[in-house]
Design a protein around this motif. Structure first.
Motif, PDB file in Angstrom:
ATOM      1  N   MET A   1       7.531   8.243   9.856  1.00  0.00           N
ATOM      2  CA  MET A   1       8.489   7.579   8.977  1.00  0.00           C
ATOM      3  C   MET A   1       8.441   6.062   9.176  1.00  0.00           C
ATOM      4  SD  MET A   1      10.730   8.122   6.676  1.00  0.00           S
ATOM      5  CE  MET A   1      12.132   7.407   5.885  1.00  0.00           C
ATOM      6  N   LEU A   2       8.497   5.636  10.451  1.00  0.00           N
ATOM      7  CA  LEU A   2       8.466   4.197  10.726  1.00  0.00           C
ATOM      8  C   LEU A   2       7.128   3.590  10.335  1.00  0.00           C
ATOM      9  CD1 LEU A   2      10.317   4.003  14.154  1.00  0.00           C
ATOM     10  CD2 LEU A   2      11.175   3.379  11.897  1.00  0.00           C
ATOM     11  N   ARG A   3       6.058   4.348  10.514  1.00  0.00           N
ATOM     12  CA  ARG A   3       4.739   3.843  10.125  1.00  0.00           C
ATOM     13  C   ARG A   3       4.660   3.635   8.626  1.00  0.00           C
ATOM     14  NH1 ARG A   3      -0.215   6.962  12.695  1.00  0.00           N
ATOM     15  NH2 ARG A   3      -1.205   5.479  11.297  1.00  0.00           N
ATOM     16  N   ASN A   4       5.228   4.549   7.856  1.00  0.00           N
ATOM     17  CA  ASN A   4       5.222   4.393   6.397  1.00  0.00           C
ATOM     18  C   ASN A   4       6.039   3.173   5.980  1.00  0.00           C
ATOM     19  OD1 ASN A   4       3.532   6.428   5.459  1.00  0.00           O
ATOM     20  ND2 ASN A   4       5.153   7.958   5.527  1.00  0.00           N
ATOM     21  N   ILE A   5       7.177   2.964   6.626  1.00  0.00           N
ATOM     22  CA  ILE A   5       8.016   1.811   6.269  1.00  0.00           C
ATOM     23  C   ILE A   5       7.303   0.510   6.617  1.00  0.00           C
ATOM     24  CG2 ILE A   5      10.177   0.621   6.807  1.00  0.00           C
ATOM     25  CD1 ILE A   5      11.458   3.356   7.196  1.00  0.00           C
ATOM     26  N   VAL A  72       2.519   2.201  -2.831  1.00  0.00           N
ATOM     27  CA  VAL A  72       3.659   2.260  -1.915  1.00  0.00           C
ATOM     28  C   VAL A  72       4.685   3.274  -2.413  1.00  0.00           C
ATOM     29  CG1 VAL A  72       5.642   0.946  -1.074  1.00  0.00           C
ATOM     30  CG2 VAL A  72       3.352  -0.046  -0.965  1.00  0.00           C
ATOM     31  N   LEU A  73       4.908   3.299  -3.716  1.00  0.00           N
ATOM     32  CA  LEU A  73       5.913   4.211  -4.264  1.00  0.00           C
ATOM     33  C   LEU A  73       5.530   5.665  -4.059  1.00  0.00           C
ATOM     34  CD1 LEU A  73       6.925   2.412  -7.590  1.00  0.00           C
ATOM     35  CD2 LEU A  73       8.211   2.547  -5.458  1.00  0.00           C
ATOM     36  N   VAL A  74       4.251   5.975  -4.233  1.00  0.00           N
ATOM     37  CA  VAL A  74       3.808   7.364  -4.066  1.00  0.00           C
ATOM     38  C   VAL A  74       3.228   7.623  -2.681  1.00  0.00           C
ATOM     39  CG1 VAL A  74       3.374   7.639  -6.524  1.00  0.00           C
ATOM     40  CG2 VAL A  74       1.518   6.904  -5.046  1.00  0.00           C
ATOM     41  N   ARG A  75       3.297   6.623  -1.808  1.00  0.00           N
ATOM     42  CA  ARG A  75       2.783   6.707  -0.438  1.00  0.00           C
ATOM     43  C   ARG A  75       1.307   7.106  -0.407  1.00  0.00           C
ATOM     44  NH1 ARG A  75       6.977  10.201   2.909  1.00  0.00           N
ATOM     45  NH2 ARG A  75       6.871  11.438   1.035  1.00  0.00           N
ATOM     46  N   SER A  76       0.518   6.389  -1.198  1.00  0.00           N
ATOM     47  CA  SER A  76      -0.910   6.654  -1.266  1.00  0.00           C
ATOM     48  C   SER A  76      -1.667   5.565  -0.512  1.00  0.00           C
ATOM     49  CB  SER A  76      -1.375   6.714  -2.728  1.00  0.00           C
ATOM     50  OG  SER A  76      -2.774   6.782  -2.805  1.00  0.00           O
ATOM     51  N   ARG A  77      -2.275   5.928   0.589  1.00  0.00           N
ATOM     52  CA  ARG A  77      -3.070   4.971   1.356  1.00  0.00           C
ATOM     53  C   ARG A  77      -4.301   4.540   0.564  1.00  0.00           C
ATOM     54  NH1 ARG A  77      -4.333   7.488   7.012  1.00  0.00           N
ATOM     55  NH2 ARG A  77      -5.112   5.375   7.325  1.00  0.00           N
ATOM     56  N   THR A  78      -4.839   5.441  -0.227  1.00  0.00           N
ATOM     57  CA  THR A  78      -6.041   5.125  -1.006  1.00  0.00           C
ATOM     58  C   THR A  78      -5.766   4.025  -2.011  1.00  0.00           C
ATOM     59  OG1 THR A  78      -6.756   7.422  -0.752  1.00  0.00           O
ATOM     60  CG2 THR A  78      -7.831   6.113  -2.461  1.00  0.00           C
ATOM     61  N   ALA A  79      -4.632   4.117  -2.712  1.00  0.00           N
ATOM     62  CA  ALA A  79      -4.309   3.107  -3.722  1.00  0.00           C
ATOM     63  C   ALA A  79      -4.064   1.746  -3.075  1.00  0.00           C
ATOM     64  CB  ALA A  79      -3.080   3.547  -4.516  1.00  0.00           C
ATOM     65  N   ALA A 124      -6.066  -8.907   3.260  1.00  0.00           N
ATOM     66  CA  ALA A 124      -6.083  -8.375   4.617  1.00  0.00           C
ATOM     67  C   ALA A 124      -4.800  -7.603   4.930  1.00  0.00           C
ATOM     68  CB  ALA A 124      -6.263  -9.509   5.618  1.00  0.00           C
ATOM     69  N   LEU A 125      -3.661  -8.116   4.460  1.00  0.00           N
ATOM     70  CA  LEU A 125      -2.400  -7.397   4.690  1.00  0.00           C
ATOM     71  C   LEU A 125      -2.364  -6.073   3.945  1.00  0.00           C
ATOM     72  CD1 LEU A 125       0.309 -10.221   4.677  1.00  0.00           C
ATOM     73  CD2 LEU A 125      -0.440  -8.817   6.596  1.00  0.00           C
ATOM     74  N   LEU A 126      -2.964  -6.036   2.758  1.00  0.00           N
ATOM     75  CA  LEU A 126      -3.012  -4.780   2.012  1.00  0.00           C
ATOM     76  C   LEU A 126      -3.849  -3.740   2.758  1.00  0.00           C
ATOM     77  CD1 LEU A 126      -3.366  -6.122  -1.634  1.00  0.00           C
ATOM     78  CD2 LEU A 126      -1.495  -4.733  -0.753  1.00  0.00           C
ATOM     79  N   LEU A 127      -4.995  -4.168   3.272  1.00  0.00           N
ATOM     80  CA  LEU A 127      -5.823  -3.228   4.035  1.00  0.00           C
ATOM     81  C   LEU A 127      -5.129  -2.789   5.321  1.00  0.00           C
ATOM     82  CD1 LEU A 127      -9.399  -4.744   3.636  1.00  0.00           C
ATOM     83  CD2 LEU A 127      -8.412  -2.780   2.450  1.00  0.00           C
ATOM     84  N   LEU A 128      -4.441  -3.721   5.966  1.00  0.00           N
ATOM     85  CA  LEU A 128      -3.711  -3.377   7.188  1.00  0.00           C
ATOM     86  C   LEU A 128      -2.564  -2.422   6.889  1.00  0.00           C
ATOM     87  CD1 LEU A 128      -3.398  -3.847  10.218  1.00  0.00           C
ATOM     88  CD2 LEU A 128      -1.942  -5.803   9.692  1.00  0.00           C
ATOM     89  N   GLY A 129      -1.870  -2.674   5.784  1.00  0.00           N
ATOM     90  CA  GLY A 129      -0.787  -1.768   5.391  1.00  0.00           C
ATOM     91  C   GLY A 129      -1.290  -0.368   5.100  1.00  0.00           C
ATOM     92  N   ALA A 130      -2.462  -0.276   4.449  1.00  0.00           N
ATOM     93  CA  ALA A 130      -3.037   1.047   4.174  1.00  0.00           C
ATOM     94  C   ALA A 130      -3.432   1.756   5.466  1.00  0.00           C
ATOM     95  CB  ALA A 130      -4.248   0.902   3.264  1.00  0.00           C
ATOM     96  N   ALA A 131      -3.899   0.980   6.455  1.00  0.00           N
ATOM     97  CA  ALA A 131      -4.284   1.588   7.731  1.00  0.00           C
ATOM     98  C   ALA A 131      -3.069   2.051   8.527  1.00  0.00           C
ATOM     99  CB  ALA A 131      -5.101   0.587   8.552  1.00  0.00           C
ATOM    100  N   VAL A 132      -1.958   1.336   8.407  1.00  0.00           N
ATOM    101  CA  VAL A 132      -0.757   1.686   9.174  1.00  0.00           C
ATOM    102  C   VAL A 132      -0.030   2.872   8.550  1.00  0.00           C
ATOM    103  CG1 VAL A 132       1.530   0.852   9.865  1.00  0.00           C
ATOM    104  CG2 VAL A 132      -0.472  -0.608  10.139  1.00  0.00           C
ATOM    105  N   MET A 133      -0.018   2.942   7.218  1.00  0.00           N
ATOM    106  CA  MET A 133       0.713   4.003   6.541  1.00  0.00           C
ATOM    107  C   MET A 133       0.153   5.367   6.919  1.00  0.00           C
ATOM    108  SD  MET A 133       1.164   2.434   2.700  1.00  0.00           S
ATOM    109  CE  MET A 133       1.771   3.973   2.041  1.00  0.00           C
ATOM    110  N   ARG A 134       1.027   6.334   6.993  1.00  0.00           N
ATOM    111  CA  ARG A 134       0.597   7.706   7.258  1.00  0.00           C
ATOM    112  C   ARG A 134       0.315   8.460   5.981  1.00  0.00           C
ATOM    113  NH1 ARG A 134       3.940  10.900  11.604  1.00  0.00           N
ATOM    114  NH2 ARG A 134       2.135  12.217  11.293  1.00  0.00           N
ATOM    115  N   GLY A 135       0.825   7.959   4.866  1.00  0.00           N
ATOM    116  CA  GLY A 135       0.598   8.651   3.601  1.00  0.00           C
ATOM    117  C   GLY A 135       1.498   9.859   3.454  1.00  0.00           C
TER     118      GLY A 135
END
Length: 198
Positions: A1-5, A72-79, A124-135
């Motif tokens: 949960m915290l990782r997604n946020i 972010v809305l659909v919690r898609s790391r790919t997007a 870079a922040l977008l790629l980092l955010g995708a890496a941190v998110m759990r999806g």
């Protein structure tokens, strides 16, 4: 949960930086909204011609930001990751085309400016955010269990019974017949009629 946020927060900051970068100076005093997006795909390089807002670098960067917000809305790391790759790809491609036109790239003064730094940081922040998110987590339901076995004809063996012991003999059927020779009841003679009892 915290990782997604935390990942979503990084992605949203990166998307905002990407859009903001198109309104800042990129090179030689030119804003990203003054650079034609068509120049990225021609062999001529970046031309001094001005561009409309939807025909400038704002178009791919704005699309990447929209893709990141939807991710972010659909919690898609790919997007979110694709949005970051698009921002960095547009920035690197612009640097290649600008270097072809100017002969070389310089930083500061009339060279690379804050718009390029913001675009690189946003990607870079977008790629980092995708890496941190759990999806999104996919819940897998268990396979349906096999039906219960039909009861067999024979009763189940006792769990502590010895398997090598012979089975007990079947119980003899109950006989309800009366046999006089088997009767061991004591028979007394009758009392005389005139003798009182007691």
């Amino acid at each position: 949960m915290l990782r997604n946020i935390f990942g979503s927060l990084l992605a949203l900051i990166g998307a905002a930086l990407a859009v903001w970068s198109s309104f800042r100076v990129w090179y030689g005093g030119r804003h990203g909204t003054d650079i034609r997006v068509d120049d990225l795909f021609t062999g001529v390089g970046v031309t001094p011609a001005t561009a409309a807002l939807l025909g400038s670098l704002f178009l791919p960067l704005g699309f990447a930001a929209l893709l990141a917000v939807l991710g972010v809305l659909v919690r898609s790391r790919t997007a979110v990751g694709a949005a970051g790759a698009l921002v960095l790809g547009v920035t690197v491609l612009w640097m290649v085309r600008q270097g072809q036109s100017a002969g070389s790239l310089t930083a500061g003064g009339d060279g690379l400016d804050v718009g390029v730094a913001a675009a690189v940081g946003g990607g870079a922040l977008l790629l980092l955010g995708a890496a941190v998110m759990r999806g999104r987590t996919i819940r897998r339901y268990a396979e349906p269990s096999a039906p219960y076995p039909m009861p067999s004809e024979q009763p189940p063996a006792h769990p502590y019974a010895d398997a090598s012991a012979p089975p007990p003999p079947p119980a003899a059927p109950l006989d309800s017949g009366y046999r006089p020779e088997d009767d061991d009841t004591l028979t007394l003679p009758p009392l005389p009629p005139d003798r009182p009892l007691g």
